[in-house]
Design an enzyme around this catalytic site. Sequence first.
Site, PDB file in Angstrom:
ATOM      1  N   CYS A 111     -19.647   1.551   8.411  1.00  0.00           N
ATOM      2  CA  CYS A 111     -18.886   0.865   9.459  1.00  0.00           C
ATOM      3  C   CYS A 111     -17.651   1.723   9.694  1.00  0.00           C
ATOM      4  O   CYS A 111     -16.811   1.860   8.792  1.00  0.00           O
ATOM      5  CB  CYS A 111     -18.506  -0.543   8.986  1.00  0.00           C
ATOM      6  N   ARG A 161     -18.156  -3.257  17.674  1.00  0.00           N
ATOM      7  CA  ARG A 161     -17.408  -4.499  17.425  1.00  0.00           C
ATOM      8  C   ARG A 161     -16.087  -4.513  18.174  1.00  0.00           C
ATOM      9  O   ARG A 161     -15.259  -3.614  18.028  1.00  0.00           O
ATOM     10  CB  ARG A 161     -17.154  -4.691  15.922  1.00  0.00           C
ATOM     11  N   CYS A 218     -19.568  -6.554   3.113  1.00  0.00           N
ATOM     12  CA  CYS A 218     -18.875  -5.346   3.561  1.00  0.00           C
ATOM     13  C   CYS A 218     -17.558  -5.295   2.799  1.00  0.00           C
ATOM     14  O   CYS A 218     -16.938  -6.337   2.574  1.00  0.00           O
ATOM     15  CB  CYS A 218     -18.610  -5.437   5.064  1.00  0.00           C
ATOM     16  N   CYS A 235     -16.548  -9.637   5.087  1.00  0.00           N
ATOM     17  CA  CYS A 235     -15.933  -8.328   4.878  1.00  0.00           C
ATOM     18  C   CYS A 235     -14.622  -8.474   4.106  1.00  0.00           C
ATOM     19  O   CYS A 235     -13.725  -9.199   4.537  1.00  0.00           O
ATOM     20  CB  CYS A 235     -15.680  -7.691   6.252  1.00  0.00           C
ATOM     21  N   CYS A 258       0.275   4.670   7.101  1.00  0.00           N
ATOM     22  CA  CYS A 258      -0.387   4.480   8.401  1.00  0.00           C
ATOM     23  C   CYS A 258       0.567   3.749   9.355  1.00  0.00           C
ATOM     24  O   CYS A 258       1.021   2.635   9.061  1.00  0.00           O
ATOM     25  CB  CYS A 258      -1.688   3.703   8.215  1.00  0.00           C
ATOM     26  N   CYS A 299       0.838  -1.208   0.000  1.00  0.00           N
ATOM     27  CA  CYS A 299       0.000   0.000   0.000  1.00  0.00           C
ATOM     28  C   CYS A 299       0.872   1.257   0.000  1.00  0.00           C
ATOM     29  O   CYS A 299       1.892   1.331   0.682  1.00  0.00           O
ATOM     30  CB  CYS A 299      -0.921  -0.012   1.214  1.00  0.00           C
ATOM     31  N   CYS A 337       0.335  -0.068  10.323  1.00  0.00           N
ATOM     32  CA  CYS A 337      -0.139  -1.044   9.333  1.00  0.00           C
ATOM     33  C   CYS A 337       0.959  -1.922   8.732  1.00  0.00           C
ATOM     34  O   CYS A 337       1.943  -1.428   8.171  1.00  0.00           O
ATOM     35  CB  CYS A 337      -0.905  -0.336   8.220  1.00  0.00           C
TER      36      CYS A 337
HETATM   37  N1  SAM Z   1      -6.751   0.374   3.113  1.00  0.00           N
HETATM   38  C1  SAM Z   1      -8.055   0.512   3.605  1.00  0.00           C
HETATM   39  C2  SAM Z   1      -8.173   1.571   4.662  1.00  0.00           C
HETATM   40  O1  SAM Z   1      -7.176   2.023   5.173  1.00  0.00           O
HETATM   41  O2  SAM Z   1      -9.310   1.930   4.972  1.00  0.00           O
HETATM   42  C3  SAM Z   1      -8.654  -0.781   4.144  1.00  0.00           C
HETATM   43  C4  SAM Z   1      -7.800  -1.705   4.973  1.00  0.00           C
HETATM   44  S1  SAM Z   1      -7.146  -1.056   6.515  1.00  0.00           S
HETATM   45  C5  SAM Z   1      -6.062  -2.357   6.967  1.00  0.00           C
HETATM   46  C6  SAM Z   1      -8.539  -1.128   7.610  1.00  0.00           C
HETATM   47  C7  SAM Z   1      -8.373  -0.749   9.048  1.00  0.00           C
HETATM   48  O3  SAM Z   1      -7.679  -1.768   9.761  1.00  0.00           O
HETATM   49  C8  SAM Z   1      -7.559   0.493   9.376  1.00  0.00           C
HETATM   50  O4  SAM Z   1      -8.289   1.671   9.193  1.00  0.00           O
HETATM   51  C9  SAM Z   1      -7.264   0.279  10.849  1.00  0.00           C
HETATM   52  O5  SAM Z   1      -8.300   0.820  11.646  1.00  0.00           O
HETATM   53  C10 SAM Z   1      -7.247  -1.238  10.991  1.00  0.00           C
HETATM   54  N2  SAM Z   1      -5.880  -1.729  11.270  1.00  0.00           N
HETATM   55  C11 SAM Z   1      -4.879  -1.877  10.385  1.00  0.00           C
HETATM   56  N3  SAM Z   1      -3.767  -2.326  10.975  1.00  0.00           N
HETATM   57  C12 SAM Z   1      -4.057  -2.468  12.294  1.00  0.00           C
HETATM   58  C13 SAM Z   1      -3.311  -2.881  13.432  1.00  0.00           C
HETATM   59  N4  SAM Z   1      -2.025  -3.206  13.345  1.00  0.00           N
HETATM   60  N5  SAM Z   1      -3.929  -2.913  14.624  1.00  0.00           N
HETATM   61  C14 SAM Z   1      -5.232  -2.546  14.727  1.00  0.00           C
HETATM   62  N6  SAM Z   1      -5.989  -2.152  13.689  1.00  0.00           N
HETATM   63  C15 SAM Z   1      -5.418  -2.103  12.488  1.00  0.00           C
HETATM   64  C1  DTB Z   2     -11.498  -2.851  11.216  1.00  0.00           C
HETATM   65  O1  DTB Z   2     -11.847  -1.863  11.882  1.00  0.00           O
HETATM   66  N1  DTB Z   2     -10.669  -3.782  11.648  1.00  0.00           N
HETATM   67  C2  DTB Z   2     -10.417  -4.762  10.598  1.00  0.00           C
HETATM   68  C3  DTB Z   2     -11.403  -4.317   9.496  1.00  0.00           C
HETATM   69  N2  DTB Z   2     -11.912  -3.089   9.987  1.00  0.00           N
HETATM   70  C4  DTB Z   2     -10.971  -4.232   8.113  1.00  0.00           C
HETATM   71  C5  DTB Z   2      -9.002  -4.838  10.229  1.00  0.00           C
HETATM   72  C6  DTB Z   2      -8.087  -5.145  11.389  1.00  0.00           C
HETATM   73  C7  DTB Z   2      -6.717  -5.323  10.864  1.00  0.00           C
HETATM   74  C8  DTB Z   2      -5.763  -5.779  11.900  1.00  0.00           C
HETATM   75  C9  DTB Z   2      -4.381  -5.926  11.376  1.00  0.00           C
HETATM   76  C10 DTB Z   2      -4.225  -6.917  10.258  1.00  0.00           C
HETATM   77  O2  DTB Z   2      -4.690  -8.076  10.394  1.00  0.00           O
HETATM   78  O3  DTB Z   2      -3.585  -6.578   9.267  1.00  0.00           O
HETATM   79 FE1  SF4 Z   3      -2.901   1.219   3.365  1.00  0.00          FE
HETATM   80 FE2  SF4 Z   3      -2.844  -0.003   5.730  1.00  0.00          FE
HETATM   81 FE3  SF4 Z   3      -3.271   2.612   5.620  1.00  0.00          FE
HETATM   82 FE4  SF4 Z   3      -5.182   0.925   4.746  1.00  0.00          FE
HETATM   83  S1  SF4 Z   3      -4.450   1.118   6.841  1.00  0.00           S
HETATM   84  S2  SF4 Z   3      -4.458   2.805   3.728  1.00  0.00           S
HETATM   85  S3  SF4 Z   3      -3.900  -0.724   3.913  1.00  0.00           S
HETATM   86  S4  SF4 Z   3      -1.405   1.540   4.971  1.00  0.00           S
END
Ligand code: SAM
Ligand code: DTB
Ligand code: SF4
Length: 327
Positions: free
Chosen positions: A202, A274, A142, A111, A71, A67, A74
């Site tokens: 959501c 959730r 979703c 989802c 973030c 990506c 992430c």
């Molecule tokens: N790229 C899209 C976005 O950012 O909306 C969709 C996927 S992103 C991984 C979805 C959500 O996962 C993020 O907004 C964040 O709230 C959650 N998330 C990602 N990495 C995480 C982590 N290490 N711990 C907890 N929540 C996480």
């Molecule tokens: C949300 O709030 N939590 C989910 C879903 N929406 C997409 C994602 C959690 C991701 C946790 C880290 C991972 O598994 O990469």
């Molecule tokens: Fe990309 Fe992860 Fe940020 Fe979603 S949360 S925009 S997958 S870096």
Amino acid sequence: MSAVIPVQSSHTDRSAPAKRWTVSQIDALFALPFNDLLYRAQQVHREHFDANAIQRSTLLSIKTGGCSEDCGYCSQAARYQTGLERDELLPLDEVLTAARAAKESGASRFCMGAAWRGPKQKDLEQVIEMVREVKSLGLETCVTLGMLKDGQAEQLKDAGLDYYNHNIDTAPEFYGKVIGTHSQTDRFDTLGKVRGAGINVCCGGIIGMGESRRMRAALIAELANMEPPPESVPINHLVQVEGTPLAEAAPLDPFEFVRTIACARITMPTSYVRLSAGRQEMSDELQALCFLAGANSIFYGDKLLTTGNPETDRDRGLLDRLGMKAV
Ligand code: SAM
Ligand code: DTB
Ligand code: SF4
């Protein structure tokens, strides 16, 4: 204390304007004695929901890693060395196999998540096909695809999409410390498009990133003050991923996480709250406290997007031991 915390009138009519919450009011909820806070959350929960029922959604990463965004939490941001293997968009048959398995094990919603800043039109067309087919299996759908351009939400709605997940993640004043490649205003812009297309929202955030209690209150205020509040509110506990800037975030007092759930429940009485990422690292007792605080939904299945989630057998066992049933 009670002088600053108004008792919420019941808000079952979603067409009526919701009450606006100030950050200070929510901060005052956070400051209540733990038992008083949980008692209030339970009262609100029981007014609007069966307190022993839980909704289950299964996640699938349909496009993993690589990506462009930064973030700080992430595993999928290309710029961090997290050891994650990148994958292209999954083919439809693999998605459907996973969706059938999710239905078989009892999930009501499927989802699909993609590690994009936002979808390109040709990718969106493939996702639309996935939404159509998953929906035809009798599952709620979703997707979480990042930021949307004009017209994209309508295309998803036409395909039968039920929910779009798009988190605002943290307090406005902390957002720029965690994410630099887009702003929280960008996130609200996409949420407006989703709402405008008639898709359920959501939207939630991540707790445990080093934010203060006041910032947790500010996040909850932003969510609760959306008009209307999101139908589904994922409260994620940070999963510390090696290689990301937040890998070494200071640990959070678990009771503070439970308090956050309780505040979400009290301020968003009719929303599903959730208990999301981070469950694998939680004891059964801590999860039970989160349910007591008003969480009534979980991610179900042994993987989130890239990190682990409790095995379904462990979850079934936990729900059985608590006398909770799936909806
Ligand atoms: N790229 C899209 C976005 O950012 O909306 C969709 C996927 S992103 C991984 C979805 C959500 O996962 C993020 O907004 C964040 O709230 C959650 N998330 C990602 N990495 C995480 C982590 N290490 N711990 C907890 N929540 C996480
Ligand atoms: C949300 O709030 N939590 C989910 C879903 N929406 C997409 C994602 C959690 C991701 C946790 C880290 C991972 O598994 O990469
Ligand atoms: Fe990309 Fe992860 Fe940020 Fe979603 S949360 S925009 S997958 S870096």
